[in-house]
Design an enzyme around this catalytic site. Structure first.
Site, PDB file in Angstrom:
ATOM      1  N   GLU A  33      44.042  34.672  28.757  1.00  0.00           N
ATOM      2  CA  GLU A  33      43.676  33.678  29.781  1.00  0.00           C
ATOM      3  C   GLU A  33      42.224  33.875  30.208  1.00  0.00           C
ATOM      4  OE1 GLU A  33      45.779  32.440  33.958  1.00  0.00           O
ATOM      5  OE2 GLU A  33      45.225  34.537  33.732  1.00  0.00           O
ATOM      6  N   HIS A  35      39.074  34.499  32.363  1.00  0.00           N
ATOM      7  CA  HIS A  35      38.835  35.248  33.598  1.00  0.00           C
ATOM      8  C   HIS A  35      37.368  35.127  33.992  1.00  0.00           C
ATOM      9  CE1 HIS A  35      42.867  36.920  33.218  1.00  0.00           C
ATOM     10  NE2 HIS A  35      42.722  37.481  34.388  1.00  0.00           N
ATOM     11  N   ASP A  44      44.476  40.443  31.678  1.00  0.00           N
ATOM     12  CA  ASP A  44      45.891  40.560  32.074  1.00  0.00           C
ATOM     13  C   ASP A  44      46.712  41.366  31.053  1.00  0.00           C
ATOM     14  OD1 ASP A  44      45.200  39.047  34.229  1.00  0.00           O
ATOM     15  OD2 ASP A  44      46.300  37.247  33.636  1.00  0.00           O
ATOM     16  N   HIS A 119      50.340  39.193  34.987  1.00  0.00           N
ATOM     17  CA  HIS A 119      49.882  37.793  35.004  1.00  0.00           C
ATOM     18  C   HIS A 119      50.823  37.017  35.932  1.00  0.00           C
ATOM     19  CE1 HIS A 119      48.570  33.858  33.453  1.00  0.00           C
ATOM     20  NE2 HIS A 119      49.794  33.597  33.040  1.00  0.00           N
ATOM     21  N   GLU A 121      51.753  34.081  36.679  1.00  0.00           N
ATOM     22  CA  GLU A 121      52.673  33.014  36.271  1.00  0.00           C
ATOM     23  C   GLU A 121      53.867  33.507  35.437  1.00  0.00           C
ATOM     24  OE1 GLU A 121      49.421  33.097  36.205  1.00  0.00           O
ATOM     25  OE2 GLU A 121      48.507  31.160  36.674  1.00  0.00           O
ATOM     26  N   HIS A 176      42.279  35.974  41.289  1.00  0.00           N
ATOM     27  CA  HIS A 176      42.077  35.813  39.850  1.00  0.00           C
ATOM     28  C   HIS A 176      40.606  35.984  39.460  1.00  0.00           C
ATOM     29  CE1 HIS A 176      42.651  34.377  35.796  1.00  0.00           C
ATOM     30  NE2 HIS A 176      41.611  33.596  35.975  1.00  0.00           N
ATOM     31  N   GLU A 181      40.362  42.412  40.079  1.00  0.00           N
ATOM     32  CA  GLU A 181      40.433  42.508  38.612  1.00  0.00           C
ATOM     33  C   GLU A 181      39.098  42.981  38.024  1.00  0.00           C
ATOM     34  OE1 GLU A 181      43.897  39.676  36.847  1.00  0.00           O
ATOM     35  OE2 GLU A 181      42.088  38.608  37.443  1.00  0.00           O
TER      36      GLU A 181
HETATM   37 ZN    ZN Z   1      44.235  38.206  35.654  1.00  0.00          ZN
HETATM   38 MN    MN Z   2      46.578  35.794  34.903  1.00  0.00          MN
END
Ligand code: ZN
Ligand code: MN
Length: 257
Positions: A33, A35, A44, A119, A121, A176, A181
Site C-alpha cells: 500500500e 505510504h 505494513d 494494516h 483494513e 497512516h 509509521e
Molecule cells: Zn501503514
Molecule cells: Mn495500511
C-alpha cells in the site's frame, strides 16, 4: 538444528518438532500500500513482521511468512485504492487465504496462533478467516486450537503517546504514513525512508462518514493523512519497545507461559 524464529527457514521436521513442543505460530498480516512519497510500499509488511519476530523470540514462537497483500485501502485510513502501487485483495480472498493457512498448520499439529495485524483494513477479514478456520477444524474433529488476534499499535503505554504527542494523540486512523509509521521505519529500515520527501501539508480532515466513490478533493494527493514531520528513530524505539513488551505479556498471559 537451525536457530531461526522464521518458519520459512526451518526444515519440516524442525517445524514439526517445535509445533509438537507447543510453539506459538505468529502470523503477521501486512499490505502492499502507498505510504506517501517518503516511505516504501511495504511499511505494513515490515512493521508487524518486526513485532512478530521479537515477540516470537521472547516466547519461543515461530513467525509464519507474512501476508504481503491486505484488504482494500480506504481513503480515511490508508489513502484509498487510487494510488498506483496500492495492490489489494477482496475481503473474501483475504479471509479464505487466512482460513486455508491456519487450517493447514493446525492439521499439521499447530494449536496456538497469534495474528498480528499491521494494516488497519485487515481487521474484519482477519476475524472472518480465523472464524472460518476454527469452524472447519472443529468439523474435522481437530480441537484445542486457540488464536489471539490483535493490532500491534493498540499495545502502547499512554505515557509513551504523551511523550510523542505533547498536544494530544490524534488517533491511529489518521496516523497512516505519518509520525508513528515513519519513526518506526527510521528505526527498522532507514535505508527505505527519504525524509526530504515528507509532505509539509499537516493533518488531513475528513467527515465522520465515507463516500463511495471518493469525490474529487476527498483524497490527500500525497497519500499521507497526518503529519510525518519530526519523525525520529528514537520515537520508533519507544513505540517498538512498548509493542513488544505489552504484546509479549498478553501472549504469555493468554497461553499460560
Ligand atoms: Zn501503514
Ligand atoms: Mn495500511
Amino acid at each position: 538444528m537451525v536457530d531461526s524464529v522464521f518458519m520459512a527457514e526451518l526444515s519440516w521436521p524442525e517445524w514439526q518438532q517445535r509445533v509438537a513442543d507447543s510453539a506459538i505460530i505468529f502470523l503477521p498480516l501486512g499490505a502492499t500500500e502507498q505510504h506517501g512519497p517518503h516511505l516504501p510500499l511495504n511499511v505494513d509488511v515490515i512493521l508487524p513482521t518486526a513485532v512478530c519476530e521479537r515477540v516470537a523470540r521472547a516466547t519461543g514462537g515461530i513467525v509464519a511468512p507474512t501476508i504481503q497483500y491486505g484488504y482494500k485501502s480506504m481513503p480515511r485510513s490508508g489513502g484509498g485504492q487510487s494510488f498506483p502501487g496500492t495492490t489489494s485483495l477482496d475481503a473474501n480472498t483475504l479471509s479464505l487465504a487466512l482460513r486455508d493457512i491456519i487450517r493447514d498448520m493446525a492439521t499439521h499439529g499447530a494449536r496456538r496462533f497469534v495474528l498480528i495485524n499491521g494494516h488497519f483494513e485487515n481487521s474484519w477479514p482477519a476475524v472472518e478467516g480465523l472464524d472460518l478456520a476454527l469452524r472447519e477444524l472443529r468439523r474435522d474433529g481437530i480441537t484445542g486450537v486457540t488464536a489471539m488476534r490483535l493490532e500491534y499499535w493498540d499495545f502502547v503505554r499512554p505515557a509513551t503517546l504523551d511523550r510523542i504527542f505533547p498536544d494530544g494523540f490524534p488517533g491511529t486512523e489518521l496516523e497512516h504514513a505519518s509520525l508513528i509509521e515513519t519513526s518506526l521505519m527510521l528505526l527498522l529500515r532507514p535505508d527505505l525512508v527519504d525524509l526530504s520527501k515528507v509532505p509539509q501539508e499537516g493533518r488531513a480532515s475528513f467527515p465522520t462518514y465515507d463516500i463511495h466513490p471518493a469525490p474529487p478533493g476527498y483524497l490527500r494527493a500525497s497519500g499521507v493523512l497526518a503529519d510525518a514531520r519530526g519523525s525520529r528513530a528514537e520515537i520508533g524505539q519507544w513505540l517498538l519497545d512498548d509493542h513488544v513488551e505489552l504484546i509479549t505479556a498478553a501472549v504469555k498471559k493468554e497461553f499460560g507461559l
